[in-house]
Design a protein around this motif. Structure first.
Motif, PDB file in Angstrom:
ATOM      1  N   ARG A 236       0.826  -1.206   0.000  1.00  0.00           N
ATOM      2  CA  ARG A 236       0.000   0.000   0.000  1.00  0.00           C
ATOM      3  C   ARG A 236       0.860   1.257   0.000  1.00  0.00           C
ATOM      4  NH1 ARG A 236      -3.149  -2.957   3.753  1.00  0.00           N
ATOM      5  NH2 ARG A 236      -2.258  -1.772   5.468  1.00  0.00           N
ATOM      6  N   ALA A 237       1.905   1.267   0.824  1.00  0.00           N
ATOM      7  CA  ALA A 237       2.747   2.462   0.952  1.00  0.00           C
ATOM      8  C   ALA A 237       3.501   2.750  -0.336  1.00  0.00           C
ATOM      9  CB  ALA A 237       3.719   2.285   2.116  1.00  0.00           C
ATOM     10  N   VAL A 238       4.082   1.729  -0.925  1.00  0.00           N
ATOM     11  CA  VAL A 238       4.865   1.930  -2.147  1.00  0.00           C
ATOM     12  C   VAL A 238       3.958   2.303  -3.309  1.00  0.00           C
ATOM     13  CG1 VAL A 238       6.436   0.839  -3.788  1.00  0.00           C
ATOM     14  CG2 VAL A 238       6.685   0.382  -1.348  1.00  0.00           C
ATOM     15  N   ARG A 239       2.802   1.665  -3.377  1.00  0.00           N
ATOM     16  CA  ARG A 239       1.878   2.005  -4.453  1.00  0.00           C
ATOM     17  C   ARG A 239       1.378   3.446  -4.317  1.00  0.00           C
ATOM     18  NH1 ARG A 239      -0.470  -1.357  -7.912  1.00  0.00           N
ATOM     19  NH2 ARG A 239      -0.209  -3.212  -6.597  1.00  0.00           N
ATOM     20  N   ALA A 240       1.099   3.869  -3.079  1.00  0.00           N
ATOM     21  CA  ALA A 240       0.631   5.241  -2.864  1.00  0.00           C
ATOM     22  C   ALA A 240       1.699   6.256  -3.249  1.00  0.00           C
ATOM     23  CB  ALA A 240       0.228   5.427  -1.402  1.00  0.00           C
ATOM     24  N   ALA A 241       2.955   5.948  -2.987  1.00  0.00           N
ATOM     25  CA  ALA A 241       4.041   6.900  -3.241  1.00  0.00           C
ATOM     26  C   ALA A 241       4.503   6.900  -4.686  1.00  0.00           C
ATOM     27  CB  ALA A 241       5.223   6.591  -2.320  1.00  0.00           C
ATOM     28  N   THR A 242       4.455   5.740  -5.336  1.00  0.00           N
ATOM     29  CA  THR A 242       5.070   5.625  -6.666  1.00  0.00           C
ATOM     30  C   THR A 242       4.149   5.087  -7.747  1.00  0.00           C
ATOM     31  OG1 THR A 242       5.855   3.343  -6.355  1.00  0.00           O
ATOM     32  CG2 THR A 242       7.258   5.115  -5.506  1.00  0.00           C
ATOM     33  N   GLY A 243       3.034   4.505  -7.356  1.00  0.00           N
ATOM     34  CA  GLY A 243       2.181   3.848  -8.338  1.00  0.00           C
ATOM     35  C   GLY A 243       2.677   2.470  -8.733  1.00  0.00           C
ATOM     36  N   GLN A 244       3.777   2.031  -8.133  1.00  0.00           N
ATOM     37  CA  GLN A 244       4.355   0.735  -8.442  1.00  0.00           C
ATOM     38  C   GLN A 244       4.150  -0.238  -7.285  1.00  0.00           C
ATOM     39  OE1 GLN A 244       8.549   0.990  -9.951  1.00  0.00           O
ATOM     40  NE2 GLN A 244       8.325   3.149  -9.432  1.00  0.00           N
ATOM     41  N   THR A 245       4.392  -1.496  -7.573  1.00  0.00           N
ATOM     42  CA  THR A 245       4.481  -2.487  -6.509  1.00  0.00           C
ATOM     43  C   THR A 245       5.886  -2.439  -5.922  1.00  0.00           C
ATOM     44  OG1 THR A 245       5.274  -4.228  -7.989  1.00  0.00           O
ATOM     45  CG2 THR A 245       2.870  -3.984  -7.729  1.00  0.00           C
TER      46      THR A 245
END
Length: 304
Positions: A236-245
């Protein structure tokens, strides 16, 4: 919170993917007003029509707020499963898909609101259709006390159908409901901001850990264990910050380093692979080609 994909659904409305939508049951409201308020428990989900498939995936076209007195309760909203405890609230908005849990015992108080019951200015002020806000809310003790007090006042007004004519009774209900929703909306917005800050912190720690360890560690689970987060929290955190997994983020960093070494050194391709965690040259070439659509040798050749 646990992400859980749900297979299939209930009902069979045409054009709605087999997921039925249930309207607000006005006939179950005291005085026929556009809201309901009452206890949860004993399987008595009075805010639903009798045919609503409580334990199957379905949709509602009204708001539901559940304040729990017991827990844990697991409840699916828009294909994400949330776990609520005593003092937590779940806010389900119109159009959201949800499902009750067979294994959970629902205890507490539930508020249901019909769209259109409140004026537009109140709808905007309370963020009734802010689908970006989290459905699961964890108020601290002070906010929980205020919410309970506001809800108790609303319940007293809702049940008092004798001291005022219907038009004034409805007006008082709207005012009392607005007071409760303003508190609830502030809690939801604050929770969203807290989640964003936590996500930013989580991503920053993950990014720094990847920068230090990408040459030998390509495992999302290993980074999650190192940082003390669950894999889902990291996702969730990485997707929120970068749009990536997280895996995509790691792979991009590994590919960047491979490109740097291929472009700026004369290291054999096998040694380049070994330097970024691929002791087998064939595996490195396959990984590089998957992410760049060229081989390491071709990439180096194009730059020289």
């Amino acid at each position: 919170m646990v992400d859980t994909r749900v297979e299939g659904g209930g009902g069979g409305d045409v054009g709605d993917g087999g997921i039925r939508t249930f309207p607000f049951p006005v006939e179950l409201s005291v005085g026929g007003v556009g809201m309901q308020l009452g206890p949860m428990g004993g399987g008595d989900h009075t805010w639903h029509a009798d045919e609503a498939p409580l334990e199957r995936v379905h949709r509602i076209d009204f708001h539901v707020v559940m304040l729990f007195s017991q827990g844990p309760v697991r409840h699916m909203i828009d294909f994400t499963e949330y776990e609520a405890g005593p003092g937590d609230l779940l806010w389900i908005r119109p159009g959201q898909v949800h499902r009750f849990s067979r294994a959970s015992e629902y205890r507490g108080i539930v508020l249901a609101m019909q769209p259109g019951f409140l004026p537009r200015a109140t709808v905007e002020a309370t963020g009734l259709y802010r689908y970006d806000l989290p459905p699961l809310l964890h108020p601290d003790e002070a906010r929980l006390t205020a919410l309970r007090s506001s809800l108790a006042q609303l319940q007293r007004e809702y049940e008092d159908t004798t001291t005022l004519p219907l038009s004034l009774h409805t007006a008082v209900l709207r005012h009392s409901l607005t007071a409760f929703l303003l508190r609830l909306a502030h809690l939801a917005a604050s929770s969203a901001e807290a989640e964003r800050r936590q996500a930013d912190t989580t991503f920053t720690l993950f990014r720094d850990a990847v920068e230090q360890g990408f040459a030998t560690n390509h495992s999302v689970s290993a980074y999650a264990d190192q940082l003390g987060y669950s894999r889902r929290t990291l996702v969730r955190a990485v997707r929120a910050a970068t749009g990536q997994t997280p895996k995509g983020f790691i792979d991009r960093r590994v590919i960047l380093e491979a490109k740097r070494l291929l472009a700026h050194t004369d290291m054999p391709i096998g040694r380049v692979g070994a330097a970024i965690g691929f002791p087998d040259a064939a595996n490195f070439s396959k990984f590089f080609h998957q992410h760049t659509e060229v081989t390491p040798a071709a990439f180096r050749s194009d730059l020289r």
